[in-house]
Design a protein around this motif. Structure first.
Motif, PDB file in Angstrom:
ATOM      1  N   ILE A 139     -20.727 -28.693  -2.400  1.00 51.65           N
ATOM      2  CA  ILE A 139     -21.589 -28.690  -3.570  1.00 51.65           C
ATOM      3  C   ILE A 139     -20.905 -29.386  -4.746  1.00 51.65           C
ATOM      4  CG2 ILE A 139     -22.638 -27.220  -5.337  1.00 51.65           C
ATOM      5  CD1 ILE A 139     -24.291 -27.231  -2.887  1.00 51.65           C
ATOM      6  N   GLY A 140     -19.636 -29.075  -4.972  1.00 48.78           N
ATOM      7  CA  GLY A 140     -18.907 -29.678  -6.088  1.00 48.78           C
ATOM      8  C   GLY A 140     -18.763 -31.181  -5.927  1.00 48.78           C
ATOM      9  N   MET A 191     -25.748 -30.030 -16.418  1.00 45.49           N
ATOM     10  CA  MET A 191     -25.746 -29.021 -15.360  1.00 45.49           C
ATOM     11  C   MET A 191     -24.841 -29.436 -14.202  1.00 45.49           C
ATOM     12  SD  MET A 191     -29.665 -27.651 -15.036  1.00 45.49           S
ATOM     13  CE  MET A 191     -29.156 -26.474 -13.778  1.00 45.49           C
ATOM     14  N   LEU A 192     -24.912 -30.704 -13.814  1.00 44.78           N
ATOM     15  CA  LEU A 192     -24.082 -31.187 -12.714  1.00 44.78           C
ATOM     16  C   LEU A 192     -22.599 -31.137 -13.078  1.00 44.78           C
ATOM     17  CD1 LEU A 192     -26.202 -34.236 -11.507  1.00 44.78           C
ATOM     18  CD2 LEU A 192     -25.803 -32.110 -10.251  1.00 44.78           C
ATOM     19  N   ARG A 193     -22.288 -31.455 -14.338  1.00 51.67           N
ATOM     20  CA  ARG A 193     -20.884 -31.396 -14.762  1.00 51.67           C
ATOM     21  C   ARG A 193     -20.363 -29.967 -14.693  1.00 51.67           C
ATOM     22  NH1 ARG A 193     -18.190 -29.763 -18.809  1.00 51.67           N
ATOM     23  NH2 ARG A 193     -20.058 -29.287 -20.039  1.00 51.67           N
ATOM     24  N   LYS A 194     -21.152 -29.015 -15.211  1.00 47.54           N
ATOM     25  CA  LYS A 194     -20.736 -27.611 -15.166  1.00 47.54           C
ATOM     26  C   LYS A 194     -20.596 -27.132 -13.725  1.00 47.54           C
ATOM     27  CE  LYS A 194     -22.523 -25.904 -19.587  1.00 47.54           C
ATOM     28  NZ  LYS A 194     -23.419 -24.919 -20.233  1.00 47.54           N
ATOM     29  N   LEU A 195     -21.534 -27.569 -12.885  1.00 48.64           N
ATOM     30  CA  LEU A 195     -21.514 -27.176 -11.475  1.00 48.64           C
ATOM     31  C   LEU A 195     -20.275 -27.712 -10.778  1.00 48.64           C
ATOM     32  CD1 LEU A 195     -22.802 -25.951  -8.979  1.00 48.64           C
ATOM     33  CD2 LEU A 195     -24.287 -27.940  -8.812  1.00 48.64           C
ATOM     34  N   GLY A 196     -19.991 -29.007 -10.977  1.00 44.96           N
ATOM     35  CA  GLY A 196     -18.803 -29.599 -10.362  1.00 44.96           C
ATOM     36  C   GLY A 196     -17.523 -28.963 -10.858  1.00 44.96           C
ATOM     37  N   ASP A 197     -17.432 -28.770 -12.173  1.00 45.29           N
ATOM     38  CA  ASP A 197     -16.232 -28.164 -12.761  1.00 45.29           C
ATOM     39  C   ASP A 197     -16.011 -26.753 -12.242  1.00 45.29           C
ATOM     40  OD1 ASP A 197     -15.968 -30.483 -14.201  1.00 45.29           O
ATOM     41  OD2 ASP A 197     -16.439 -29.585 -16.154  1.00 45.29           O
ATOM     42  N   ARG A 198     -17.092 -25.980 -12.197  1.00 42.41           N
ATOM     43  CA  ARG A 198     -16.965 -24.588 -11.758  1.00 42.41           C
ATOM     44  C   ARG A 198     -16.562 -24.502 -10.287  1.00 42.41           C
ATOM     45  NH1 ARG A 198     -21.726 -20.731 -13.534  1.00 42.41           N
ATOM     46  NH2 ARG A 198     -21.031 -21.697 -15.468  1.00 42.41           N
ATOM     47  N   ALA A 199     -17.179 -25.358  -9.463  1.00 40.92           N
ATOM     48  CA  ALA A 199     -16.838 -25.369  -8.039  1.00 40.92           C
ATOM     49  C   ALA A 199     -15.380 -25.767  -7.836  1.00 40.92           C
ATOM     50  CB  ALA A 199     -17.759 -26.325  -7.285  1.00 40.92           C
ATOM     51  N   LEU A 200     -14.911 -26.729  -8.611  1.00 40.64           N
ATOM     52  CA  LEU A 200     -13.522 -27.174  -8.496  1.00 40.64           C
ATOM     53  C   LEU A 200     -12.559 -26.070  -8.916  1.00 40.64           C
ATOM     54  CD1 LEU A 200     -11.459 -29.440  -7.982  1.00 40.64           C
ATOM     55  CD2 LEU A 200     -11.836 -30.212 -10.345  1.00 40.64           C
TER      56      LEU A 200
END
Length: 211
Positions: free
Chosen positions: A123-124, A91-100
């Motif tokens: 957030i990212g 979840m954190l990887r998807k969140l970071g990637d999406r924010a970036l």
């Protein structure tokens, strides 16, 4: 009889990976960002993943009771913190990637919203920092730590790529999707179907074949 000279073949097409590799290298050079090869490779894969715009809107988490978790970035981050380690890291990887990605490609539209690019960066960056702390693989620790410490640098790289490639932030998929979700606009829906973000229902496919 004279030997005919064979004309060397010219490769007209490159693979998606090769195409994005060139874009990433150009973006890094133009923004004067020096980085590790593994980070460069990660950015290439990030661009490949979001080449299918539907990945921006994929479901991230479903609880054991079958209920979807709230989808704001802050709520996703809090949900990830209480999840079991494998799910948490994903979840954190998807969140970071999406924010970036969103910060880089859609920063122009974010600047006109209440939730601006600083929110996405915060957030990212936090998501990547947490990943760097919990990930056991040294290579990925290096990637996540780099994004956590220099999030804005890589936003600038993606923004450069956005402005100098076939993907233009002025024709924001996010803005079109937001309009469709808020108003049910048929025109917006048709554009999203053309772009592959929304799929036609079976009934709509039958109607299309009958037309």
């Amino acid at each position: 009889m004279r030997d005919q000279k064979t004309t060397p073949k010219v490769e007209l097409f490159v693979s998606p990976e090769g195409f994005f590799q060139e874009l990433v290298q150009e973006g890094l050079n133009q923004r004067k960002v020096q980085t590790y090869p593994v980070v460069e490779t990660y950015l290439v894969r990030l661009l490949q993943h979001y080449l299918d715009a539907r990945n921006l809107f994929e479901s991230d988490y479903v609880s054991e009771s079958g209920q979807k978790a709230p989808q704001t970035l802050a709520e996703m981050y809090l949900t990830a913190q209480s999840a079991e380690p494998p799910v948490k890291n994903e979840m954190l990887r998807k969140l970071g990637d999406r924010a970036l990605y969103i910060s880089g490609f859609f920063g122009d539209s974010l600047s006109r919203k209440v939730v601006d690019i600083d929110y996405y960066a915060g957030i990212g960056g936090a998501a990547y920092a947490t990943l760097a702390h919990h990930t056991k693989e040294d290579t990925m620790v290096k990637v996540y730590d780099t994004f956590a410490r220099r999030f804005q640098d890589y936003v600038d790289v993606l923004t450069y790529i956005s402005h100098n490639s076939f993907i233009k932030s002025d024709e924001s998929i996010l803005r079109l999707y937001d309009r469709y979700m808020r108003t049910g606009s048929e025109l917006a829906r048709e554009k999203l179907v053309e772009m592959g973000v929304l799929a036609l229902s079976p009934d709509q496919v039958k109607l299309g074949k009958q037309g």
